[in-house]
Design a protein around this motif. Structure first.
Motif, PDB file in Angstrom:
ATOM      1  N   CYS A   1       0.848  -1.188   0.000  1.00 53.92           N
ATOM      2  CA  CYS A   1       0.000   0.000   0.000  1.00 53.92           C
ATOM      3  C   CYS A   1       0.882   1.235   0.000  1.00 53.92           C
ATOM      4  O   CYS A   1       1.712   1.424   0.888  1.00 53.92           O
ATOM      5  CB  CYS A   1      -0.930   0.005   1.206  1.00 53.92           C
ATOM      6  SG  CYS A   1      -1.956   1.487   1.240  1.00 53.92           S
TER       7      CYS A   1
ATOM      8  N   CYS B   1      -0.314   3.614   3.411  1.00 51.27           N
ATOM      9  CA  CYS B   1      -0.032   3.274   4.816  1.00 51.27           C
ATOM     10  C   CYS B   1       1.119   2.275   4.961  1.00 51.27           C
ATOM     11  O   CYS B   1       1.472   1.912   6.080  1.00 51.27           O
ATOM     12  CB  CYS B   1      -1.285   2.735   5.487  1.00 51.27           C
ATOM     13  SG  CYS B   1      -1.774   1.114   4.870  1.00 51.27           S
TER      14      CYS B   1
ATOM     15  N   THR C   1       1.287  -0.894   4.385  1.00 48.30           N
ATOM     16  CA  THR C   1       1.056  -2.303   4.701  1.00 48.30           C
ATOM     17  C   THR C   1       1.471  -3.124   3.490  1.00 48.30           C
ATOM     18  O   THR C   1       1.494  -2.645   2.358  1.00 48.30           O
ATOM     19  CB  THR C   1      -0.419  -2.630   5.039  1.00 48.30           C
ATOM     20  OG1 THR C   1      -1.235  -2.113   4.008  1.00 48.30           O
ATOM     21  CG2 THR C   1      -0.849  -2.071   6.369  1.00 48.30           C
TER      22      THR C   1
ATOM     23  N   CYS D   1      -4.368  -0.292  -0.140  1.00 39.42           N
ATOM     24  CA  CYS D   1      -4.872  -1.490   0.528  1.00 39.42           C
ATOM     25  C   CYS D   1      -6.381  -1.338   0.764  1.00 39.42           C
ATOM     26  O   CYS D   1      -6.912  -0.229   0.686  1.00 39.42           O
ATOM     27  CB  CYS D   1      -4.126  -1.720   1.841  1.00 39.42           C
ATOM     28  SG  CYS D   1      -4.601  -0.569   3.135  1.00 39.42           S
TER      29      CYS D   1
ATOM     30  N   CYS E   1      -7.287   1.519   3.199  1.00 39.13           N
ATOM     31  CA  CYS E   1      -7.122   2.878   2.668  1.00 39.13           C
ATOM     32  C   CYS E   1      -8.180   3.200   1.614  1.00 39.13           C
ATOM     33  O   CYS E   1      -8.610   4.345   1.494  1.00 39.13           O
ATOM     34  CB  CYS E   1      -5.710   3.057   2.113  1.00 39.13           C
ATOM     35  SG  CYS E   1      -4.455   3.154   3.418  1.00 39.13           S
TER      36      CYS E   1
HETATM   37 ZN   LIG Z   1      -3.192   1.257   3.104  1.00 37.10          ZN
END
Ligand SMILES: [Zn+2]
Length: 168
Positions: A35, A38, A40, A68, A71
């Motif tokens: 992502c 963020c 991840t 992701c 998000c």
């Molecule tokens: Zn994310």
């Protein structure tokens, strides 16, 4: 035997278990996705927070830089959890309670990075919280009850939506 398959208990259970989150990738597991927002990382068939792995995967040209599911839900304000906090006690302890909730979000992300708060709306004696995942709404409700007692109502619906009302 198409006719009998429909009624076997196994099929029914499977239909429930395979209910898909609309924001999970439609194709099978893609182990080269991160992502961009963020950080991840999609790894071993699940999303995880791992900055070291993020940096490593990001350098690989095959890695997809995407948003992701959490998000995406935050961007779209697509909530599966709705929490309402209310009462005089809330008003008097607002700062501590908001901290408690943010800590609970961080703790939840340790289990599942897709459990996030979308928005906290402070309306004085009422606080509205929306979450990307119904589990986080349940966690927040239980945490409030454990830490501050009060009245807790948790209502789960079949379409993966949870509504939580806490009052004190
Ligand atoms: Zn994310």
């Amino acid at each position: 035997m198409k006719g009998t398959k429909k009624y076997s208990p196994k099929t029914t259970k499977k239909a429930i278990d395979t209910y898909k989150d609309p924001y999970l990738p439609k194709q099978g597991p893609h182990d080269m996705a991160v992502c961009k927002k963020c950080h991840t990382v999609y790894h071993n068939k699940r999303w995880a927070i791992n900055e070291v792995l993020y940096q490593k995967k990001k350098e690989n040209k095959k890695t997809l830089l995407i948003l992701c599911p959490a998000c995406q839900k935050i961007r779209d304000r697509y909530a599966e959890g709705f929490v309402i906090l209310k009462g005089d006690y809330l008003k008097e302890h607002k700062k501590d309670i908001l901290n408690l909730i943010k800590n609970e979000e961080e703790r939840a992300m340790g289990y599942n990075p897709l459990e996030r708060i979308i928005e906290i709306k402070d309306k004085g004696s009422i606080v509205d919280i929306t979450t990307t995942h119904e589990k986080l709404a349940q966690r927040i409700g239980r945490k409030m009850h454990k830490a501050c007692q009060g009245d807790l109502k948790i209502k789960m619906t079949q379409d993966r939506v949870t509504r939580v009302v806490w009052e004190r």
